[in-house]
Motif scaffolding. Structure first.
Motif, PDB file in Angstrom:
ATOM      1  N   ALA A 295      -1.168  -4.198   4.405  1.00  0.00           N
ATOM      2  CA  ALA A 295      -2.227  -3.310   4.923  1.00  0.00           C
ATOM      3  C   ALA A 295      -2.917  -4.056   6.064  1.00  0.00           C
ATOM      4  O   ALA A 295      -4.114  -4.328   6.023  1.00  0.00           O
ATOM      5  CB  ALA A 295      -3.202  -2.947   3.813  1.00  0.00           C
TER       6      ALA A 295
ATOM      7  N   GLY B  35      -3.540  -3.235   9.075  1.00  0.00           N
ATOM      8  CA  GLY B  35      -4.407  -2.494   9.991  1.00  0.00           C
ATOM      9  C   GLY B  35      -3.819  -2.330  11.381  1.00  0.00           C
ATOM     10  O   GLY B  35      -2.602  -2.294  11.575  1.00  0.00           O
TER      11      GLY B  35
ATOM     12  N   ILE C  29     -13.614   7.298  20.582  1.00  0.00           N
ATOM     13  CA  ILE C  29     -14.438   6.103  20.380  1.00  0.00           C
ATOM     14  C   ILE C  29     -15.141   5.724  21.683  1.00  0.00           C
ATOM     15  O   ILE C  29     -16.336   5.396  21.683  1.00  0.00           O
ATOM     16  CB  ILE C  29     -13.585   4.949  19.810  1.00  0.00           C
TER      17      ILE C  29
ATOM     18  N   LEU D 182       3.882  -8.381  11.002  1.00  0.00           N
ATOM     19  CA  LEU D 182       4.173  -9.035   9.719  1.00  0.00           C
ATOM     20  C   LEU D 182       5.296  -8.290   8.995  1.00  0.00           C
ATOM     21  O   LEU D 182       6.273  -8.894   8.539  1.00  0.00           O
ATOM     22  CB  LEU D 182       2.895  -9.057   8.867  1.00  0.00           C
TER      23      LEU D 182
ATOM     24  N   ALA E  45       0.540   0.468   4.063  1.00  0.00           N
ATOM     25  CA  ALA E  45      -0.462   1.540   4.091  1.00  0.00           C
ATOM     26  C   ALA E  45      -1.470   1.276   5.196  1.00  0.00           C
ATOM     27  O   ALA E  45      -1.616   0.157   5.674  1.00  0.00           O
ATOM     28  CB  ALA E  45      -1.177   1.599   2.740  1.00  0.00           C
TER      29      ALA E  45
ATOM     30  N   ASP F  62      -3.586   1.563   8.841  1.00  0.00           N
ATOM     31  CA  ASP F  62      -3.354   1.636  10.289  1.00  0.00           C
ATOM     32  C   ASP F  62      -2.068   0.951  10.749  1.00  0.00           C
ATOM     33  O   ASP F  62      -1.722   1.041  11.924  1.00  0.00           O
ATOM     34  CB  ASP F  62      -4.534   0.997  11.035  1.00  0.00           C
TER      35      ASP F  62
ATOM     36  N   PRO G 267      -4.111   6.474  13.749  1.00  0.00           N
ATOM     37  CA  PRO G 267      -4.791   5.615  12.781  1.00  0.00           C
ATOM     38  C   PRO G 267      -6.193   6.108  12.448  1.00  0.00           C
ATOM     39  O   PRO G 267      -7.099   6.033  13.276  1.00  0.00           O
ATOM     40  CB  PRO G 267      -4.837   4.258  13.503  1.00  0.00           C
TER      41      PRO G 267
ATOM     42  N   GLY H 138      -9.299   6.514   9.174  1.00  0.00           N
ATOM     43  CA  GLY H 138      -9.760   6.034   7.879  1.00  0.00           C
ATOM     44  C   GLY H 138      -9.345   6.947   6.738  1.00  0.00           C
ATOM     45  O   GLY H 138      -9.083   6.486   5.617  1.00  0.00           O
TER      46      GLY H 138
END
Ligand SMILES: Cc1cc2nc3c(=O)[nH]c(=O)nc-3n(C[C@H](O)[C@H](O)[C@H](O)COP(=O)(O)OP(=O)(O)OC[C@H]3O[C@@H](n4cnc5c(N)ncnc54)[C@H](O)[C@@H]3O)c2cc1C
Length: 354
Positions: free
Chosen positions: A21, A23, A67, A155, A185, A187, A203, A205
């Motif tokens: 995870a 992100g 944003i 990763l 899971a 982003d 992506p 929340g």
């Protein structure tokens, strides 16, 4: 490998199931003392510290997405002069011009300047930032880079998990990657758009929480699935809510026959009741089947939850005729007798000649 902060060494931990995870990473091509981005709490605190201590009078925002515009709105509320640089012809990617153009006019009316040009930024020798756009250089006390997020998929990629065309880690409905013992899971993954059927990287929340939950349940031996998204999103720009769900008119290109759209205006409360405000709605639908494919709205009250109603309709693949019969509430302080959702749908049915 996990760093051991006490010994300063790296320890190898074994696992039977792993959840990645990691992100997302902000797209941050420019850096400097006066150049900021916003991904996490630390970024927010650094920005706040700079504003509190340096009292910038003006700011550039590079990127006119949700944003970028929300941050432009916050800077304006703090009294700064704000210029937003947007590299594409319209602000608010994912929205059609019937919504993005009035938002642009609204921003202009509140002294937020929009320059439609790709921009770059670097610290200025005299302090502050030089922003270069369209062959001209502009000087600001600070700049915020809001060019979006890309999946932190390195990763998972290095572990051998398959990555998708949209740039995120690919998973099945159980959030299992191509390596069955590794789940992913949030982003760092891409997900399926349930309306277009295409894999997308959006992506949010909402998706991170749902996919994280499903990955956790399955990694712990349970049984849960996540089917996908329809790209519902909302933001607040200088007290104006903009929200969308489903496909934009541009995205609705293939597979639904002839596409049509309507724009309608409605009041958030009964016309005669004080304090209401205008809601502008755009619906995108298949003229061939009558299926609602997308919805966008802007207004000062009651917008996000009305988009949520339409999100349910779109996700359930409802037709306009069925949506028109929904039993929605009416109370003068809350909604007109023809709720903006129903008014928009009736306008669409009128266009269909039904
Ligand atoms: C300014 C802003 C506003 C937003 N507003 C909204 C909104 O209104 N609505 C909405 O739905 N979404 C919003 N989002 C998106 C939402 O915040 C993200 O979708 C969500 O936080 C993603 O959660 P995540 O856990 O996948 O990733 P993150 O929250 O990014 O967490 C991932 C964590 O993993 C860590 N990490 C990465 N690699 C490693 C590693 N190798 N080892 C150890 N740790 C690692 C990272 O440092 C990070 O702390 C917003 C995002 C931003 C930046």
């Amino acid at each position: 490998f996990v760093p051991d902060r006490r010994s300063g060494t790296k320890a190898a931990l074994s696992y039977s199931r792993l959840i990645i995870a990691a992100g997302g990473d902000v797209v941050q091509p420019y850096s400097g003392k006066y150049i900021f981005s916003l991904r996490n709490t630390q970024d927010g605190l650094s920005l706040k510290k700079f504003i509190d201590s340096s009292h910038p009078m003006n700011a550039a925002v590079i990127g006119g997405g949700m944003i970028g515009l929300e941050m432009a709105s916050s800077f304006r509320k703090l009294g700064m002069k704000v210029t937003v640089f947007e590299g594409s012809p319209a602000i608010l990617p994912g929205f059609d011009t019937e919504i993005s153009a009035p938002v642009e006019r609204y921003l202009a009316g509140h002294d937020i300047k929009i320059i439609k040009s790709k921009a770059s930024a670097s610290d200025s020798a005299s302090g502050g930032v030089d922003v270069s756009a369209g062959g001209r250089s502009h000087h600001y006390d600070m700049a915020l880079i809001a060019l979006g997020t890309k999946a932190a998929a390195q990763l998972a990629g290095a572990a051998g998990c398959e990555l998708g065309a949209a740039g995120g880690v690919r998973t099945n409905l159980k959030m299992q990657t191509s390596i069955p013992s590794i789940y992913a899971a949030g982003d760092c993954i891409e997900v399926k758009n349930l309306i277009s059927g295409k894999n997308v990287y959006i992506p949010l929340g909402t998706t991170a929480n749902k996919t994280g939950r499903v990955a956790g349940i399955n990694a712990a031996g349970g049984d849960a699935v996540f089917h996908g998204i329809i790209a519902s999103a909302a933001g607040n720009i200088l007290n104006m809510t903009v929200a969308r769900t489903g496909l934009s008119e541009e995205e609705a290109g293939d597979g639904f026959g002839e596409i049509a759209s309507v724009v309608s205006e409605s009041a958030s409360r009964a016309d005669y009741y004080p304090g209401g405000s205008k809601i502008t709605s755009k619906l995108i639908f298949s003229k061939t089947s009558g299926q609602l494919l997308g919805a966008q709205m802007m207004g000062k009250e009651g917008v996000a939850k009305r988009i949520d109603i339409l999100a349910v309709c779109i996700q359930q693949k409802m037709k306009l005729r069925d949506i028109a019969g929904l039993d929605l509430t009416y109370a003068p302080p809350e909604a007109p007798v023809w709720d903006p959702v129903l008014k928009a749908v009736n306008t669409a049915l009128h266009k269909l000649g039904k």
